[in-house]
Design a protein around this motif. Sequence first.
Motif: not given
Lengths: 493, 417
Positions: A157-162, A297-311, A328-329
Amino acid sequence: MSEDLIGASRALNYEEALLWEYKAGDGSGVDLPQPKITKLRTGQAARESIGLPQLKEPQVLRHFVRLSTKNFSIDHGFFPLGSCTMKHNPRLNEKVARMRGFGNIHPLQPQETVQGALALMFELQNWLGELTGLRSVCLTPAAGAHGELAGLMTIKRAHEENGEDHRTVILCPDSAHGTNPATAAMCGYTLRVIPTKENGCVTLDAFKEALGDGADVAGMMVTNPNTCGLFESEITECAKLLHAAGGYFYCDGANFNALVGNVRPADFGVDVMHINLHKTFSTPHGGGGPGSGPICVADSLKAYLPFPCVIKDDDNFRLETREDRPTSFGRLKGFQGQFGMFVRALTYMISHGADGLRQVAQDAVLNANYIRVKLRDDFHAPFGDKVCMHEALFTDKLQKDAGVTTLDIAKAMIEYGMHPMTVYFPLVVNGAMLVEPTETESKETIDRFVAVMQKIAADVRAGDTEKFHDYPLSSPRRRLDEVAAARKPKLTA
Amino acid sequence: MRYLPLTEDDRAAMLKDVGVASVDAFYKGLPLTPKFDLPDHQGEMEIERLMSVLSNHNRAANNGPFFLGAGVYHHHIPASVDYIIQRSEFLTSYTPYQPEIAQGTLQVIFEFQTMIARLTGQDIANASMYDGATACAEAALMAMRITGRADIVIANELHPQYHEVLESYVGDNIATCVSEDTACVIIQSPDFFGKPANYAKWREECDAVGAKLIVVVTEILSLGLLDAPSMADIVCGEAQSIGIPMSYGGPHLGFFACREEYLRQMPGRLCGETVDADGRRSFVLTLSTREQHIRREKATSNICTNQGLCALAFTVHMALLGEVGFKQLARLNHERACTLADALSQINGVKVLNETFFNEFLVELPKPADEVVKALIDKNIIAGYALDKNRLLVTATEMTSEHDITIFANALRGVLK
């Protein structure tokens, strides 16, 4: 029911029938209110015969208890399965998991009614982030292989977005666990193999050759410590080159038990890794699951993680929505993940704490090295007498010519009351035997294992080899005809 | 520390044998972190106190009237189940790769496979998948492998989260209509809104183009009252309803069954019958050439660890229920749902939308469902799953008493005034 089957039972060695081989009773082992409804609103007639057994509670309980007596387990004895981390499963984990507020909550309940569960998940995310140095954590993958899928999908997903979706290749050493290439294929990636046959590790040269100019490389999947039990000494350099070429480093976390509380994978260049809660963090293997494979994941990949995470919003915990992270993918599993395993893993982490986890890895690594040196005169170590991490690798090279193979050695271990080590894996050496003692074994037990292995080697040297082809003799079953099972599969009663 | 048996003397003796001064030698050259921002170890007493606070901060299903389903169901688990799954031999054993000392686990898997096959009206079943949603995704992938086609059609109301998981796995392949390019048609029964599906109609549609029919079942108990989807090519879904607590969404129990002809394309582990060297009946994991540890990138799936202990819990619970009990339990669920439907339809402005259902159905309210759900939480009622257009998905099981239904109906009446 088969009379000769039951007639074969002796003392505490039971022969046990299938549920359907018992005479069907006339009721149920569960007393339920009698439904009185006559007019159904299902739009169809009630189902007739299903083909289920019909027994009462005492019979059912006895059936499963008798079956259980045919199983070996960690609670019985030494279980040195390489890369599986068969450590003790603490019973506190089980007690806590059974607290009413954990088992009896529904994943779709309004979140204000499950703040305890969400707080627990948030805390687990924190522990995993702190221990790995990869601060963004998603707990949803159901097992290690699922975590690998989550990790690769995040990268994709990260590569697609970029605008980098021409990157279709994943680099992976030939020593990798089968789930790695299987996962890469599921994501539509092509594998480019990094050979490690020479010294069991990924060398910078071999990596450079596999990388090429890196333009088509999405990332690399590496287990570290690797499946030969060795720390990948050149991995930080490889990671630098990979990053420079625009790829991401996926680390298979199966062997994290060697590093936990001492080394953070983020510090050797990892961008994303999965953790096996059922390995490093003691949740029980249960005869084949359930596991749990969160990814960090490192910050560089944070945006693409599966969801949901807990916030956390001020004092409230909640599950992310699509709007929180539109890049997120997506969802990889129903609901929030293997919550019951989160409770167990967090209980374990808090039990050990930072000081305990540090000792966990150090004792695991010490136990493995102790075994390495104690058996160095009896079994062949394919990569010389190198310091290992939490597991030691041997082969059957010194026994094979006498007609005793890795398989025979494994079956002999069964006869001597232990579970065999991992056999014939990794594939990069012939006749591999991968021994992972873990930190929860006493020196006594390890010395006993060493003694058994030394005796096996001594017997082979003395020419007393015939018996090895018949082991095990004393277990509930002797060697099975696996060829017949596959040739004419019978998968149901 | 209670889980670490090595003594300081042991460590010293072992380090001496290894020939190093300290464990630092094993970590030489590695990037070390000397201190983590985490607390030190604690004993059972402190941890129980801590975790009790978290547990008490959750409103459990048995704390009051509870009508939420939508793919995860609140059912009763007989006491014996937990005693069996907590036995050391089942809890702390591994995947049965050494069958000589794992016949307990293997026979349980064989019995589980048999039960799933019979429940679904299919020839064969595997040893389990992670959950219903991933089982559905794997079924779609399998249909694509078998047919060599690319399109996946979702033909009725599939659970929205299952749909999302399908999008992650095969998003590019989801098509809107059945054609010669269709690998499979997926239908859920009962569907997400609780309505039992018409298998025959979809069997015809599939046969017209040579597509595979996949039936997804999220409430496995429904198979005790409704027809088995024996005309499907693959039946998969969620078996959490039997023997497994809701547990905030996991671990649950995906199941996967299909026709014998598709055996070699199935994902997941399979347990088969054979004999040992003494000719005694035995069980063993088989046909592993489909799987990741043998076939690697050509495997039918990457799945390794599955839901073993949950499959055991299911098998124990089903053995206790038996033929009579399972059907009785299903009928009881339906009866409770009928009582609920009758009580709710008597409320002014509330309309039951389903003509047919098993234990779950849609009601239409005179105002937004999420407002109603929120108002009812204040009255300690978990009312169901709020949807758009003033619709609420409500569920009744054997755990739903007539008293619960009365409280719910009265409270709903009050909230709607």
